[in-house]
Design a protein around this motif. Structure first.
Motif, mmCIF file in Angstrom:
data_model
loop_
_atom_site.group_PDB
_atom_site.id
_atom_site.type_symbol
_atom_site.label_atom_id
_atom_site.label_comp_id
_atom_site.label_asym_id
_atom_site.label_seq_id
_atom_site.Cartn_x
_atom_site.Cartn_y
_atom_site.Cartn_z
ATOM 1 N N GLU A 126 14.336 30.210 8.190
ATOM 2 C CA GLU A 126 14.257 29.198 7.117
ATOM 3 C C GLU A 126 12.811 28.872 6.776
ATOM 4 O OE1 GLU A 126 16.468 25.513 7.177
ATOM 5 O OE2 GLU A 126 17.916 26.411 8.558
ATOM 6 N N VAL A 127 12.004 28.690 7.814
ATOM 7 C CA VAL A 127 10.597 28.362 7.595
ATOM 8 C C VAL A 127 9.879 29.537 6.930
ATOM 9 C CG1 VAL A 127 8.421 27.678 8.686
ATOM 10 C CG2 VAL A 127 10.593 26.771 9.553
ATOM 11 N N GLU A 128 10.154 30.743 7.401
ATOM 12 C CA GLU A 128 9.553 31.932 6.782
ATOM 13 C C GLU A 128 9.865 31.986 5.283
ATOM 14 O OE1 GLU A 128 10.137 35.732 8.459
ATOM 15 O OE2 GLU A 128 9.746 35.113 10.539
ATOM 16 N N ASP A 129 11.117 31.774 4.935
ATOM 17 C CA ASP A 129 11.518 31.806 3.521
ATOM 18 C C ASP A 129 10.791 30.732 2.722
ATOM 19 O OD1 ASP A 129 13.207 33.964 3.698
ATOM 20 O OD2 ASP A 129 15.056 32.796 3.755
ATOM 21 N N HIS A 130 10.636 29.558 3.316
ATOM 22 C CA HIS A 130 9.949 28.455 2.640
ATOM 23 C C HIS A 130 8.483 28.814 2.390
ATOM 24 C CE1 HIS A 130 9.495 24.306 1.366
ATOM 25 N NE2 HIS A 130 8.433 24.190 2.142
ATOM 26 N N ILE A 131 7.845 29.400 3.385
ATOM 27 C CA ILE A 131 6.445 29.804 3.251
ATOM 28 C C ILE A 131 6.287 30.819 2.118
ATOM 29 C CG2 ILE A 131 4.605 31.130 4.390
ATOM 30 C CD1 ILE A 131 5.529 29.781 7.027
ATOM 31 N N ARG A 132 7.190 31.782 2.069
ATOM 32 C CA ARG A 132 7.104 32.794 1.004
ATOM 33 C C ARG A 132 7.314 32.157 -0.366
ATOM 34 N NH1 ARG A 132 10.269 35.569 4.825
ATOM 35 N NH2 ARG A 132 9.069 37.143 5.957
ATOM 36 N N HIS A 133 8.227 31.213 -0.439
ATOM 37 C CA HIS A 133 8.490 30.529 -1.712
ATOM 38 C C HIS A 133 7.252 29.766 -2.183
ATOM 39 C CE1 HIS A 133 10.630 28.304 -4.817
ATOM 40 N NE2 HIS A 133 10.153 27.176 -4.296
ATOM 41 N N LEU A 134 6.526 29.165 -1.249
ATOM 42 C CA LEU A 134 5.325 28.411 -1.601
ATOM 43 C C LEU A 134 4.193 29.328 -2.066
ATOM 44 C CD1 LEU A 134 5.146 25.782 1.300
ATOM 45 C CD2 LEU A 134 5.965 25.413 -1.046
ATOM 46 N N GLY A 135 4.176 30.542 -1.526
ATOM 47 C CA GLY A 135 3.133 31.485 -1.916
ATOM 48 C C GLY A 135 1.777 31.195 -1.303
ATOM 49 N N ILE A 136 1.737 30.505 -0.156
ATOM 50 C CA ILE A 136 0.453 30.221 0.475
ATOM 51 C C ILE A 136 -0.075 31.465 1.190
ATOM 52 C CG2 ILE A 136 0.932 27.762 0.765
ATOM 53 C CD1 ILE A 136 1.710 28.271 3.616
ATOM 54 N N PRO A 137 -1.403 31.590 1.350
ATOM 55 C CA PRO A 137 -1.970 32.738 2.077
ATOM 56 C C PRO A 137 -1.588 32.637 3.548
ATOM 57 C CG PRO A 137 -3.694 31.157 1.534
ATOM 58 C CD PRO A 137 -2.454 30.697 0.829
ATOM 59 N N CYS A 138 -0.752 33.545 4.019
ATOM 60 C CA CYS A 138 -0.135 33.369 5.333
ATOM 61 C C CYS A 138 0.070 34.689 6.054
ATOM 62 C CB CYS A 138 1.218 32.669 5.165
ATOM 63 S SG CYS A 138 2.099 32.392 6.720
ATOM 64 N N THR A 139 -0.012 34.619 7.364
ATOM 65 C CA THR A 139 0.402 35.699 8.261
ATOM 66 C C THR A 139 1.486 35.142 9.175
ATOM 67 O OG1 THR A 139 -1.811 36.654 8.258
ATOM 68 C CG2 THR A 139 -0.331 37.331 10.035
ATOM 69 N N ILE A 140 2.562 35.899 9.349
ATOM 70 C CA ILE A 140 3.639 35.496 10.251
ATOM 71 C C ILE A 140 3.607 36.404 11.474
ATOM 72 C CG2 ILE A 140 6.142 35.300 10.544
ATOM 73 C CD1 ILE A 140 6.280 34.777 7.485
ATOM 74 N N ILE A 141 3.441 35.810 12.639
ATOM 75 C CA ILE A 141 3.485 36.553 13.893
ATOM 76 C C ILE A 141 4.846 36.312 14.531
ATOM 77 C CG2 ILE A 141 2.458 36.863 16.180
ATOM 78 C CD1 ILE A 141 0.627 37.772 13.940
ATOM 79 N N ARG A 142 5.546 37.413 14.860
ATOM 80 C CA ARG A 142 6.907 37.319 15.394
ATOM 81 C C ARG A 142 6.965 37.893 16.811
ATOM 82 N NH1 ARG A 142 9.781 40.180 10.243
ATOM 83 N NH2 ARG A 142 10.091 38.372 8.871
ATOM 84 N N PRO A 143 6.713 37.082 17.817
ATOM 85 C CA PRO A 143 6.783 37.585 19.195
ATOM 86 C C PRO A 143 8.216 37.768 19.671
ATOM 87 C CG PRO A 143 6.253 35.257 19.190
ATOM 88 C CD PRO A 143 6.259 35.692 17.746
ATOM 89 N N VAL A 144 8.370 38.655 20.655
ATOM 90 C CA VAL A 144 9.666 38.882 21.299
ATOM 91 C C VAL A 144 9.772 37.968 22.527
ATOM 92 C CG1 VAL A 144 9.803 41.252 20.440
ATOM 93 C CG2 VAL A 144 8.732 40.820 22.663
ATOM 94 N N PHE A 145 10.612 38.313 23.456
ATOM 95 C CA PHE A 145 10.834 37.563 24.705
ATOM 96 C C PHE A 145 9.517 37.441 25.468
ATOM 97 C CE2 PHE A 145 12.009 37.432 29.212
ATOM 98 C CZ PHE A 145 13.086 36.555 29.240
ATOM 99 N N PHE A 146 9.165 36.218 25.889
ATOM 100 C CA PHE A 146 7.917 36.007 26.622
ATOM 101 C C PHE A 146 8.034 36.512 28.061
ATOM 102 C CE2 PHE A 146 6.791 31.858 24.117
ATOM 103 C CZ PHE A 146 6.740 32.604 22.950
ATOM 104 N N MET A 147 7.028 37.237 28.511
ATOM 105 C CA MET A 147 6.980 37.613 29.929
ATOM 106 C C MET A 147 6.987 36.364 30.815
ATOM 107 S SD MET A 147 4.303 40.823 29.791
ATOM 108 C CE MET A 147 4.645 42.243 28.705
ATOM 109 N N GLU A 148 6.361 35.297 30.330
ATOM 110 C CA GLU A 148 6.307 34.047 31.097
ATOM 111 C C GLU A 148 7.683 33.447 31.345
ATOM 112 O OE1 GLU A 148 2.214 34.790 29.861
ATOM 113 O OE2 GLU A 148 4.163 35.017 28.878
ATOM 114 N N ASN A 149 8.684 33.831 30.550
ATOM 115 C CA ASN A 149 10.034 33.293 30.774
ATOM 116 C C ASN A 149 10.569 33.667 32.157
ATOM 117 O OD1 ASN A 149 10.086 32.185 28.219
ATOM 118 N ND2 ASN A 149 11.250 33.857 27.305
ATOM 119 N N TRP A 150 10.129 34.819 32.685
ATOM 120 C CA TRP A 150 10.608 35.223 34.007
ATOM 121 C C TRP A 150 10.180 34.238 35.087
ATOM 122 C CZ3 TRP A 150 14.278 38.508 33.480
ATOM 123 C CH2 TRP A 150 14.216 39.540 32.535
#
Length: 279
Positions: A126-150
């Motif tokens: 939802e947030v990603e879609d909102h950011i794209r709709h706004l058209g602001i200069p943005c980079t989205i970083i999408r991490p997977v499962f954190f090693m720290e979760n272990w």
């Protein structure tokens, strides 16, 4: 020059935000840390290191706008357990638009765009879609499962058992939180290259038996993998995390690890990460 570009970091006293702050400072950026409680020990420690601290609430548009006053860029992350993740993420993006930031980096999750059915993945979408709709200069970083979760399973692992509901041979992509900080810093260091990107980030991919074996090598004794029944896991972890693990079992992440390593050669493997953490 980086030292002329003030960056606001949300979640600066947490895992992701803390890693981002460390890497930004190492790259020469001045940092302003946004925190709900400037008096807590973690915030005081940052202040003692010369970090500017600003108090505020991610649910309060006025405090967000005050925090963004005079900054060049901002890093946005929200707690998925807060119950207001989507609203807070949208408010941050709205404020970034009003502040006319040169670069905005949003921390999402890998596969946010894949209709996973996982509530805290969908809120980030939802947030990603909102950011794209706004058209602001943005980079989205999408991490997977954190090693720290272990590390949340440390007690059981120290007793020789890694217990999860996934099949023993099911592979899971993982990333070290420190590497999230490194990639966010890259997005601020090279904004022209990174603007408009949504980058899925993983550093390694292992089966459950391989994860257990690597913990065993770390501890110097056997750690066996135990597959727990799904109903037992749900009683312990709750419905939402069971939905997520079911998705891990049936689908899973598909980040391009080789591409990530080309961008950042110091990307941690699980073995390298294990060498750096106490257990």
């Amino acid at each position: 020059m980086a030292n002329d570009k003030l960056i606001l970091v949300t979640g600066a006293t947490g895992k992701q935000g803390g890693a981002v702050l460390r890497h930004l400072r190492a790259s020469g950026f001045p940092v302003r840390a946004f925190t709900r409680n400037p008096d807590k020990p973690e915030a005081r420690a940052l202040a003692g290191e010369g970090v500017e601290i600003v108090g505020g609430d991610l649910s309060d548009p006025e405090s967000i706008s005050r925090a963004l006053d005079g900054v060049w860029g901002a890093y946005s992350v929200q707690q998925s357990r807060s119950g207001s993740e989507a609203r807070q993420g949208k408010l941050m993006a709205d404020a970034a638009l009003r502040a006319k930031l040169s670069q905005f980096v949003y921390s999402s999750v890998s596969a946010a765009d894949r209709n996973t059915g996982i509530p805290h993945f969908q809120s980030k979408h939802e947030v990603e879609d909102h950011i794209r709709h706004l058209g602001i200069p943005c980079t989205i970083i999408r991490p997977v499962f954190f090693m720290e979760n272990w590390l949340m399973m440390k007690d059981s692992i120290q007793q020789g058992v890694l217990a999860q509901p996934l099949s023993p041979d099911r592979r899971l992509q993982m990333v070290a939180v420190d590497d999230i900080g490194a990639f966010v810093a890259l997005a601020f260091e090279h904004p022209d290259q990174w603007r408009g990107q949504a980058f899925d980030l993983a550093g390694d991919e292992l089966s459950m038996t391989d994860v257990a074996a690597q913990f065993g090598r770390k501890l110097g004794r056997e750690v066996r993998y135990q597959q727990v029944p799904w109903d037992e896991f749900e009683q312990r972890a709750g419905r939402e995390y069971t939905i997520m693990y079911r998705w891990f079992q049936d689908h899973g992440y598909n980040a391009d690890i080789a591409a990530a390593r080309r961008e950042y050669s110091k990307l941690h493997t699980f073995e390298q990460w294990l060498k750096e953490v106490p257990l």
